[in-house]
Design a protein around this motif. Structure first.
Motif, mmCIF file in Angstrom:
data_model
loop_
_atom_site.group_PDB
_atom_site.id
_atom_site.type_symbol
_atom_site.label_atom_id
_atom_site.label_comp_id
_atom_site.label_asym_id
_atom_site.label_seq_id
_atom_site.Cartn_x
_atom_site.Cartn_y
_atom_site.Cartn_z
ATOM 1 N N ARG A 1 0.824 -1.203 0.000
ATOM 2 C CA ARG A 1 0.000 0.000 0.000
ATOM 3 C C ARG A 1 0.860 1.257 0.000
ATOM 4 N NH1 ARG A 1 -5.346 -1.013 1.259
ATOM 5 N NH2 ARG A 1 -5.781 -3.133 2.023
ATOM 6 N N VAL A 2 2.106 1.117 0.441
ATOM 7 C CA VAL A 2 3.026 2.259 0.498
ATOM 8 C C VAL A 2 4.112 2.063 -0.549
ATOM 9 C CG1 VAL A 2 4.605 3.592 1.938
ATOM 10 C CG2 VAL A 2 2.586 2.525 2.963
ATOM 11 N N PRO A 3 4.311 3.011 -1.469
ATOM 12 C CA PRO A 3 5.347 2.850 -2.493
ATOM 13 C C PRO A 3 6.743 2.817 -1.889
ATOM 14 C CG PRO A 3 4.461 5.087 -2.522
ATOM 15 C CD PRO A 3 3.589 4.290 -1.598
ATOM 16 N N THR A 4 7.630 2.107 -2.555
ATOM 17 C CA THR A 4 9.000 1.981 -2.058
ATOM 18 C C THR A 4 9.671 3.338 -1.910
ATOM 19 O OG1 THR A 4 9.161 -0.161 -3.149
ATOM 20 C CG2 THR A 4 11.224 0.884 -2.492
ATOM 21 N N SER A 5 9.339 4.280 -2.778
ATOM 22 C CA SER A 5 9.960 5.606 -2.715
ATOM 23 C C SER A 5 9.689 6.277 -1.372
ATOM 24 C CB SER A 5 9.438 6.493 -3.849
ATOM 25 O OG SER A 5 8.038 6.704 -3.709
ATOM 26 N N LEU A 6 8.511 6.045 -0.785
ATOM 27 C CA LEU A 6 8.214 6.649 0.511
ATOM 28 C C LEU A 6 8.944 5.949 1.643
ATOM 29 C CD1 LEU A 6 4.455 7.723 0.544
ATOM 30 C CD2 LEU A 6 6.510 9.134 0.498
ATOM 31 N N LYS A 7 9.179 4.640 1.506
ATOM 32 C CA LYS A 7 9.993 3.946 2.504
ATOM 33 C C LYS A 7 11.412 4.495 2.479
ATOM 34 C CE LYS A 7 7.222 -0.258 1.988
ATOM 35 N NZ LYS A 7 7.185 -1.670 1.547
ATOM 36 N N ILE A 8 11.910 4.760 1.283
ATOM 37 C CA ILE A 8 13.244 5.353 1.144
ATOM 38 C C ILE A 8 13.263 6.761 1.730
ATOM 39 C CG2 ILE A 8 14.897 6.232 -0.552
ATOM 40 C CD1 ILE A 8 14.217 3.849 -2.286
ATOM 41 N N SER B 1 3.772 8.438 -5.286
ATOM 42 C CA SER B 1 3.151 8.736 -3.992
ATOM 43 C C SER B 1 2.111 9.834 -4.149
ATOM 44 C CB SER B 1 4.208 9.161 -2.969
ATOM 45 O OG SER B 1 4.789 10.396 -3.351
ATOM 46 N N SER B 2 1.106 9.784 -3.302
ATOM 47 C CA SER B 2 0.103 10.845 -3.252
ATOM 48 C C SER B 2 0.389 11.729 -2.042
ATOM 49 C CB SER B 2 -1.297 10.240 -3.142
ATOM 50 O OG SER B 2 -1.450 9.565 -1.898
ATOM 51 N N TRP B 3 -0.253 12.901 -2.014
ATOM 52 C CA TRP B 3 -0.039 13.795 -0.881
ATOM 53 C C TRP B 3 -0.568 13.199 0.414
ATOM 54 C CZ3 TRP B 3 3.549 17.083 -0.837
ATOM 55 C CH2 TRP B 3 3.904 17.800 -1.972
ATOM 56 N N ARG C 1 -5.262 7.506 -0.831
ATOM 57 C CA ARG C 1 -5.292 7.286 -2.269
ATOM 58 C C ARG C 1 -3.866 7.065 -2.761
ATOM 59 N NH1 ARG C 1 -4.236 10.480 -6.533
ATOM 60 N NH2 ARG C 1 -3.936 12.294 -5.148
ATOM 61 N N LYS C 2 -3.690 6.073 -3.605
ATOM 62 C CA LYS C 2 -2.370 5.774 -4.135
ATOM 63 C C LYS C 2 -1.987 6.797 -5.204
ATOM 64 C CE LYS C 2 -2.448 0.794 -3.255
ATOM 65 N NZ LYS C 2 -2.285 -0.562 -3.852
#
Length: 396
Positions: free
Chosen positions: A148-155, A329-331, A389-390
């Protein structure tokens, strides 16, 4: 952020050991819950008594906080060095978004805490408590959310937490050092100089860095500067070697030390710290006590300050065209991650002990604030990311 980098240049420990980091967060949660249960059970006297027993001149709690946690700070230092040389923070363009987000995420909570405690100089010593982010806890929550969370946000979260740790190290060195033993500090300096020489000579064996590093730790322990900072200083001298087409070499001393220590730190050292420091006796505490300046400042700093500082910084930088939104990612997802940055467990407890001293009423109040603020941030962040929202595309 360029999503292609996620494949060709994996993000150090988070990229290779995300499962370990997240699982370590769950172990830390279990340790904290157990500590609270034991501290408020018939075993409380044995719990607190054991922590204050002397072993080799230091209490067990002192060994955990100044000894074992030096290895945690060693990992922090290795991570900072690797990312600054050959990772997510290698280029100034990569550092801008997480760097300014982390800085705002430190400044706003500190200002909130200081505003609430401005009339009490003793309480003001805890201004840095709500400025920290616990990466193990935060990644543990992200692990529950899966894809549910894109890898870019984990980074992005990991980069913010790493810079956050660097700022915390500087805060500890500058604001929580009272008296300095120059002779001991000089000994630590000589040890670090010797480590630099060993590095320059191209020594790839780990034992010289560990042996001399132990001597540096002993000197720093006697210097008046908190002993854990020796871990960060020693980490800066451990060589990082690279091979063509790869971010690092498997034979690199930094790679071997980081990967060798990380499971021990994640599964043993940090949970031991949590178990030793999270126990607070709730007898005598009432709900009204949460509105006292110290716990209120910590709760609002972690929950409100972190999200406001980080989300506003990202929104401003992207809106001004100075940075791009993390890919896919979304806001609303970015806001959820900003909420998770309010989980300030490990470093917040550590700074609280430095600010107020172990066993003081102020430190116990700060612990309550840390536990409550971190829990609210974790639940709110999880809820937002669960239903967010994705994002479809990166950019503005």
């Amino acid at each position: 952020m360029d999503g292609s980098k996620l494949v060709t240049r994996p993000f150090s420990m988070m990229r290779a050991f995300l499962g370990t980091e997240a699982a370590g967060g769950f172990v830390l949660i279990a340790a904290a819950v157990t500590a609270m249960a034991v501290a408020n059970s018939p075993l409380s006297s044995a719990y607190f008594g054991t922590l204050h027993e002397k072993w080799g001149g230091l209490s067990l709690l002192h060994w955990v906080n100044d000894g074992l946690m030096a290895l945690f700070f060693l990992i922090v230092g290795l991570e900072i060095k690797r990312e600054a040389i050959d990772g997510q923070l290698a280029r100034w363009s990569d550092r801008l978004l997480p760097g300014l987000a982390a800085a705002a995420g430190v400044a706003v909570p500190a200002l909130i805490y200081a505003a609430i405690n401005r009339h009490d100089p003793a309480n003001l010593r805890g201004w840095a408590i709500p400025t920290a982010t616990d990466i193990a806890f935060a990644l543990g929550i992200l692990a529950l959310l899966g894809k549910r969370v894109p890898t870019s946000l984990k980074i992005f979260l990991t980069a913010v937490a790493i810079i956050d740790d660097l700022i915390a190290v500087l805060i500890i060195a500058l604001f929580y050092t009272d008296e300095i033993n120059l002779l001991a500090l000089g000994g630590a300096g000589l040890g670090l100089a010797l480590l630099v020489i060993v590095n320059r000579r191209g020594v790839m064996a780990l034992w010289p860095y560990l042996l001399i590093g132990a001597g540096v730790w002993l000197c720093v322990l006697q210097s008046g500067i908190h002993a854990t900072l020796a871990g960060v200083a020693v980490a800066m001298t451990v060589p990082l070697t690279r091979t063509p087409g790869r971010p690092d070499a498997a034979t690199s001393p930094l790679y071997r030390l980081e990967h060798g220590l990380h499971p021990w730190v994640a599964y043993a050292i940090v949970p031991a710290f949590g178990f030793a420091n999270a126990g607070v006796q709730l007898a005598g505490f009432s709900p009204g006590d949460l509105f006292q300046p110290v716990p209120l400042g910590v709760v609002l700093g972690l929950f409100l300050g972190k999200q406001l500082g980080i989300f506003a910084a990202v929104r401003l930088l992207v809106g001004c065209g100075l940075a791009e939104r993390p890919r896919d990612s979304s806001w609303s997802q970015i806001y959820g991650v900003a909420l998770l940055c309010g989980i300030g467990f490990t470093m917040s407890l550590f700074i609280g002990g430095l600010a107020f001293g172990d066993g003081t009423l102020q430190n116990d109040a700060a612990k309550i604030g840390i536990l409550l603020g971190s829990t609210i941030a974790a639940l709110a962040g999880f809820a937002v990311l669960r239903f967010a929202r994705k994002g479809k595309t990166s950019g503005h």
